[in-house]
Write an enzyme that holds these catalytic residues in place. Structure first.
Site, short mmCIF file in Angstrom:
data_model
loop_
_atom_site.label_atom_id
_atom_site.label_comp_id
_atom_site.label_asym_id
_atom_site.label_seq_id
_atom_site.Cartn_x
_atom_site.Cartn_y
_atom_site.Cartn_z
N TYR A 78 121.78 5.86 35.75
CA TYR A 78 121.31 6.28 37.08
C TYR A 78 120.40 7.50 37.04
O TYR A 78 119.96 7.99 38.08
CB TYR A 78 122.48 6.56 38.01
N CYS A 79 120.12 8.04 35.85
CA CYS A 79 119.36 9.29 35.77
C CYS A 79 117.87 9.06 35.97
O CYS A 79 117.15 8.71 35.02
CB CYS A 79 119.62 9.99 34.43
N ARG A 139 127.42 6.58 32.04
CA ARG A 139 127.02 7.69 31.16
C ARG A 139 127.13 7.23 29.71
O ARG A 139 128.14 7.48 29.03
CB ARG A 139 127.86 8.94 31.44
N ASP A 167 113.17 20.07 42.09
CA ASP A 167 113.62 19.25 40.97
C ASP A 167 113.53 17.76 41.29
O ASP A 167 113.30 16.93 40.39
CB ASP A 167 115.07 19.63 40.65
N CYS A 179 125.47 20.13 58.25
CA CYS A 179 124.82 19.06 57.49
C CYS A 179 123.31 19.26 57.39
O CYS A 179 122.73 19.14 56.33
CB CYS A 179 125.11 17.72 58.16
N CYS A 233 123.91 9.27 55.93
CA CYS A 233 124.37 9.78 57.22
C CYS A 233 125.73 9.26 57.66
O CYS A 233 126.57 10.06 58.08
CB CYS A 233 123.32 9.50 58.29
N CYS A 256 119.62 16.11 52.15
CA CYS A 256 118.40 16.30 51.37
C CYS A 256 117.28 15.39 51.87
O CYS A 256 117.50 14.18 52.07
CB CYS A 256 118.68 16.03 49.90
#
Length: 424
Positions: A25-26, A138, A305, A355, A377, A359
Site C-alpha cells: 500500500y506504500c 508489509r 509529503d 475534524c 467522512c 486531510c
C-alpha cells in the site's frame, strides 16, 4: 523590514523513495519514478546545506527534525552521526533540536541502538499489528513477511532505552481487529505511544488495475509501474472502508478511556484534546495546513509529503529560502484551501471543531454543491461523535487538575446519555 521567524516542520527523506521492503500500500515507493532510482542518496554536501538553511529559518526554542523515507536507515549510522555534528555546528544557542526517525526497524542493530540512544532520537516503528496482520501487506521484495525482523529491531531499541512509538496503518486487512492490534502493541510490545494512519489509496479508473499490484515493479513482473498522484475517485482493495475505520477508532478509544488515560498516548486522542483547547497540533485535523514541508534527497522541497508530484515543488534548498517558500502565494493558497474548500456538509457538522474535514488528499467524494467530501467522512463523523462527550469531560478534568486515573471511565460505562445530549 524585519520578518519574524515562525516555527515550521519538514519531513526529510535522505534516501528519497528508496526502501528495503515493498509494502503493497506504500504509494511513496512510486516516487522513485520522479528521480534516478539508483541515486536516491542525500550527499553530505546536500545534508549540510539543508541543515544550515533549515536551522537558520527556524526561531529560537524547540526545533523538530523528522527523518523519513522510503527507509532513512539505508543512509547508515555515519550519515546521521554527521547530521548530529552539523546540527551542533549550525544551531543557535537558544535552539533545542529534537530529532526523530521513522523506520521499518529491519536494519536496527546494536550500532543503531547505541547511536539513537546516545543522541536521544525518538524512533517511530512501522508495524500493522500481530504477525498474521502485519505480514499481509508489509512484505519484502521477495513477497515474504517482515514481522520477525521488525520485532527484532523493536527489541534492540527497547534494550537501549530508546524512546519509541508505533505507527500503524489501518487498512482493509487489520481494520476489523482493533482491540487485538491495540492490545498487542500495548501488552506484548509495551508501546505507550501510537499513531493510527488510515490507508486511502486514491486511483483513477485507468490506473486502478495496475495499482492493485502495488506501487513498485519488482522481479520479473511485466506490469508497468504507475506514479501515485492525488487524482481519481476510486480506491484500491487495500484501502480501509470508512465505516470500518470509524469502528476501529471507537473500539480503541473505548479501551483507552477505560484503562489507559495518562498511560498510553494515541495521536488522534491527543489531537482531539488539542482541538478542544484551540491549539490543533495534528495537521490532518487542523483548520489549515501547509506548515509541514517535504524535503527530498536532492534538496527539492514540496508542499507536503503527500504531494511530492508535479505542480507542488516549491524550490530547492540550494537556491531557495525556507521562509520564502513557506510564505509564497502558492504555499499559502495550498494551506488555506483546506478551509476554503470544505463542503457544506462539513460546515454543518457538529464535530467540525475536531475534524476540520480531514486531510485534503482524501477529499474526492463529489457533492451536489460542487465541493468534495473526505472519503473517510462517515467513519470520522461516527468516531468523533462517539468520542466528543468523553473528550470534553477529560478536558474539563484536566483544567480542574484531576489525575489521569480519576478521568478513566468505569469498565461498564456506556455514556449513552451524554452522547444523546451531545447529539442534540
Amino acid at each position: 523590514m524585519i520578518t519574524m521567524k515562525k516555527p515550521f516542520s519538514a519531513t526529510i527523506k535522505p534516501s528519497g523513495a528508496a526502501c528495503n521492503i515493498n509494502c503493497e500500500y506504500c504509494f511513496f515507493l512510486s516516487k522513485e519514478l520522479l528521480f534516478d532510482e539508483h541515486a536516491q542518496r542525500m550527499s553530505v554536501e546536500e545534508l549540510e546545506r539543508f541543515i544550515g538553511s533549515y536551522l537558520d529559518a527556524q526561531p529560537d526554542g524547540d526545533v523538530e527534525l523528522a527523518w523519513q523515507g522510503g527507509e532513512p536507515t539505508l543512509r547508515g549510522v555515519a550519515f546521521f552521526d554527521k547530521a548530529c555534528e552539523l546540527v551542533e555546528k549550525y544551531r543557535r544557542p537558544h535552539q533545542r533540536v529534537h530529532q526523530s526517525i521513522q523506520t521499518n526497524a529491519i536494519l536496527i542493530d546494536d550500532e543503531w541502538g547505541r547511536f539513537l540512544s546516545d543522541h536521544h532520537f525518538l524512533v517511530g516503528v512501522s508495524m500493522d499489528g500481530p504477525q498474521y496482520l502485519h505480514d499481509i501487506y508489509r512484505i519484502d521484495r521477495r513477497g515474504h513477511g517482515t514481522f520477525q525482523k521488525t520485532c527484532e529491531g523493536w527489541r534492540v531499541l527497547e534494550r537501549y532505552g530508546v524512546d519509541r512509538t508505533i505507527l500503524c496503518t489501518v487498512n482493509r486487512a487489520n481494520s476489523t481487529h482493533a482491540l487485538e492490534v491495540y492490545r498487542y502493541f500495548r501488552d506484548d510490545l509495551g508501546a505507550s505511544f501510537m499513531q493510527f494512519i488510515p490507508i486511502v489509496e486514491r486511483v483513477t479508473a485507468a490506473d486502478a488495475a495496475i495499482a492493485e499490484h502495488g506501487w513498485r515493479k519488482t522481479g520479473e513482473s511485466k506490469i508497468r509501474s504507475v506514479l501515485y498522484r492525488q487524482q481519481g475517485d476510486q480506491v484500491t482493495s487495500r484501502t480501509v472502508d470508512p465505516d470500518d475505520f470509524g469502528s476501529f477508532m471507537i473500539a480503541i478509544f473505548d479501551e483507552w478511556s477505560r484503562h489507559d488515560i495518562g498511560r498510553v498516548s494515541v495521536q488522534h486522542f491527543d489531537s482531539m484534546l488539542d482541538c478542544y483547547f484551540g491549539t490543533p497540533s495534528f495537521c490532518v485535523h487542523s483548520p489549515v495546513c501547509g506548515g509541514d514541508l517535504a524535503v527530498m534527497h536532492n534538496g527539492d522541497v514540496y508542499s507536503c509529503d503527500h504531494y511530492v508530484e508535479e505542480g507542488y515543488r516549491l524550490g530547492n534548498v540550494a537556491d531557495s529560502d525556507f521562509m520564502e517558500m513557506l510564505n509564497s502565494d502558492r504555499q499559502r493558497e495550498f494551506g488555506e484551501r483546506k478551509r476554503t474548500g470544505m463542503s457544506q456538509e462539513c460546515d454543518r457538522c457538529p464535530v467540525r471543531w475536531m475534524c476540520w474535514g480531514g486531510c485534503p488528499k482524501d477529499r474526492f467524494v463529489r457533492q451536489a454543491d460542487g465541493s468534495s467530501l473526505n472519503y473517510l467522512c462517515p467513519g470520522y463523523r461516527r468516531f468523533f461523535m462517539h468520542a466528543a462527550p468523553t473528550v470534553i469531560r477529560i478536558a474539563h478534568g484536566l483544567v480542574l487538575g484531576r489525575t489521569p486515573d480519576s478521568l478513566m471511565l468505569p469498565p461498564d460505562h456506556e455514556g449513552s446519555a451524554a452522547r444523546r445530549a451531545y447529539d442534540r
